[in-house]
Design an enzyme around this catalytic site. Structure first.
Site: not given
Length: 513
Positions: A271, A346, A380
């Site tokens: 990321e 995300k 993440c």
């Protein structure tokens, strides 16, 4: 499957694949065909799962837009089930969780025809369509479990074996077995308890087989096929001062070249791996710096796509900021070696990403098709929400890739522990990687902590600690691992526990709004 239209006798009959919107019609037929103790219609969740897992195997016939007959099938590796299996086990409780694209036999789950249409030989058409599919997929044959609903009338007079023999010799007629024999199926075994609640058959059933005479043993060559083993690479990226895009491209290409040299199928970057470029605007504050960084995203994506094609490797491009003048999002690109690409935003942004950068979350997840199987990508923080991978698992997920950025060990351990749980819960592989080192001149990205790893389900086919590989912590390196997709199929069908199959979907369900 070719659509087949028949306009005879005022009917407009069309043979096609079943679609989700056909549920109401099919439920009506099943309630007519299977009243009482045979449970009636499938639930909508079962029906949609069948189509999702094996769309080619779900076929129907419509008349002037209304479904009047249907057939349900899946593929299994028959040696794993043998001749003593039970119906609800082999069909995954109706959800077809047992479907194995690498199996060798087409298994007939159900065929049903609206009672008003039984004179039109629609059952034969559906059986012929199944045979055509079996030949197209180069499977050994078709196996079906057949009820013998006429047996209860003579159960006091003869054994099931005697009854089946008389039907085979045409001395008796059975509503189902006679039809199956007429369609070239051969009885291989009589099974007790196949459908215990089937009073008409007194709990007995026949296992029948149709042999595909055109079957060809698969070649040992993997050319044109999808190998069981997938080789993945994960880059544990060193954050270092980067003066220009060309410097960044050089570092990217170095790792792409190195991982592709091991003949890997895919390489994963972390990321915000391009974070060092923000140093140029550090004095303008983190919110402005990350928006300036987003100005490079399209160019970096295009260059990495060139690397994917030229080095013959799929690239999961970590994540980068995307700014459209209205919203700032965090995006990961899947760059395929055939030159195509996809993106995954995300979904969940952390409190720090909101306060420091003003990030907003995406609104869609998906499972991506690649030349090495079905994969998912979560960036993440997203892996800390178990609902997302579970939704992906229902779409056939095999490998979940998680690029992350964490600054401290406790932050890293949140990602790691959750990723391990997702591998167990969803019976899939999970690959994680992040960045290491420090960036003193980049506010809000000044420290990094990482230990790249590959996690597995926890069962006998996998390492005892469910960790396939892990890198040395806080060191710039790359991780190479071979993942066996056959082991996933094995654990899903015959594992010590089966987290996907054993869910109580009669009590709860998960839906994307």
């Amino acid at each position: 499957m070719n659509e087949n239209t028949d306009h005879s006798e005022g009917h407009r009959l069309l043979l096609r694949q079943t679609r989700p919107e056909d549920y109401e019609d099919i439920a009506v037929i099943m309630e007519r065909v299977y009243p009482g103790g045979l449970d009636g219609a499938w639930t909508r969740a079962q029906f949609e799962s069948q189509i999702q897992r094996f769309p080619e195997g779900q076929i129907c016939i419509e008349d002037n837009g209304r479904v009047v007959a249907a057939a349900i099938s899946l593929i299994v590796k028959y040696s794993r089930w043998g001749q003593n299996h039970r119906y609800w086990d082999i069909v995954g409780n109706g959800y077809l969780t047992t479907h194995d694209p690498k199996g060798d036999v087409l298994y007939g789950v159900d065929v049903f025809v609206h009672p008003d249409y039984r004179a039109l030989r629609l059952g034969r058409r559906l059986y012929d369509a199944r045979k055509e599919l079996c030949e197209k997929l180069n499977l050994r044959g078709i196996v079906v479990g057949g009820r013998i609903p006429g047996y209860h009338k003579v159960a006091d007079e003869m054994t099931p074996q005697q009854y089946v023999a008389k039907v085979q010799s045409r001395e008796l007629t059975d509503p189902i077995l006679t039809f199956q024999l007429a369609n070239d199926f051969q009885v291989r075994r009589i099974v007790r308890g196949y459908l215990p609640d089937d009073a008409q058959s007194a709990g007995y059933a026949t296992l029948l087989e149709w042999i595909n005479i055109y079957f060809e043993e698969p070649s040992s060559s993997v050319i044109g096929g999808r190998p069981s083993d997938v080789r993945i690479g994960a880059v544990q990226w060193q954050m270092r001062p980067t003066r220009s895009l060309e410097d960044l491209y050089g570092q990217i290409e170095y790792f792409v070249d190195a991982v592709s040299g091991y003949q890997a199928d895919v390489v994963l970057f972390p990321e915000f791996f391009n974070g060092p470029l923000m140093a140029e605007w550090n004095d303008q504050g983190p919110a402005e710096a990350v928006r300036r960084l987003a100005g490079y995203t399209e160019a970096i994506r295009d260059r990495m796509l060139q690397f994917a094609v030229s080095y013959n490797i799929n690239i999961i491009a970590g994540s980068m900021p995307e700014y459209d003048g209205d919203q700032l999002r965090n995006v990961c690109y899947l760059l395929r070696r055939d030159g195509s690409w996809d993106r995954q935003y995300k979904i969940h942004v952390t409190p720090d990403e909101v306060s420091a950068w003003g990030l907003t979350g995406g609104d869609r997840i998906q499972v991506f098709d690649t030349d090495f199987g079905k994969i998912g990508i979560l960036i993440c923080y997203d892996v800390e929400f178990p609902e997302l991978p579970r939704l992906m698992a229902d779409q056939g997920l095999n490998i979940l890739f998680v690029p992350y950025w964490t600054d401290t060990k406790n932050a890293y351990l949140r990602v790691r522990r959750c990723a391990q749980a997702r591998a167990v819960e969803n019976e899939c592989y999970v690959v994680i990687t992040g960045s290491v080192g420090n960036l003193p001149r980049v506010e809000n990205m000044d420290m990094q902590y990482s230990q790249a790893a590959v996690f597995t389900p926890s069962d006998f086919a996998f390492p005892h600690d469910a960790v396939a590989h892990e890198a040395t912590a806080n060191t710039e390196t790359m991780l190479i691992a071979d993942l066996d997709l056959d082991n996933l199929r094995e654990v899903r069908s015959h594992g010590s526990v089966r987290n996907l199959k054993d869910r109580r979907l009669d009590l709860y369900e998960l839906k994307w709004k």
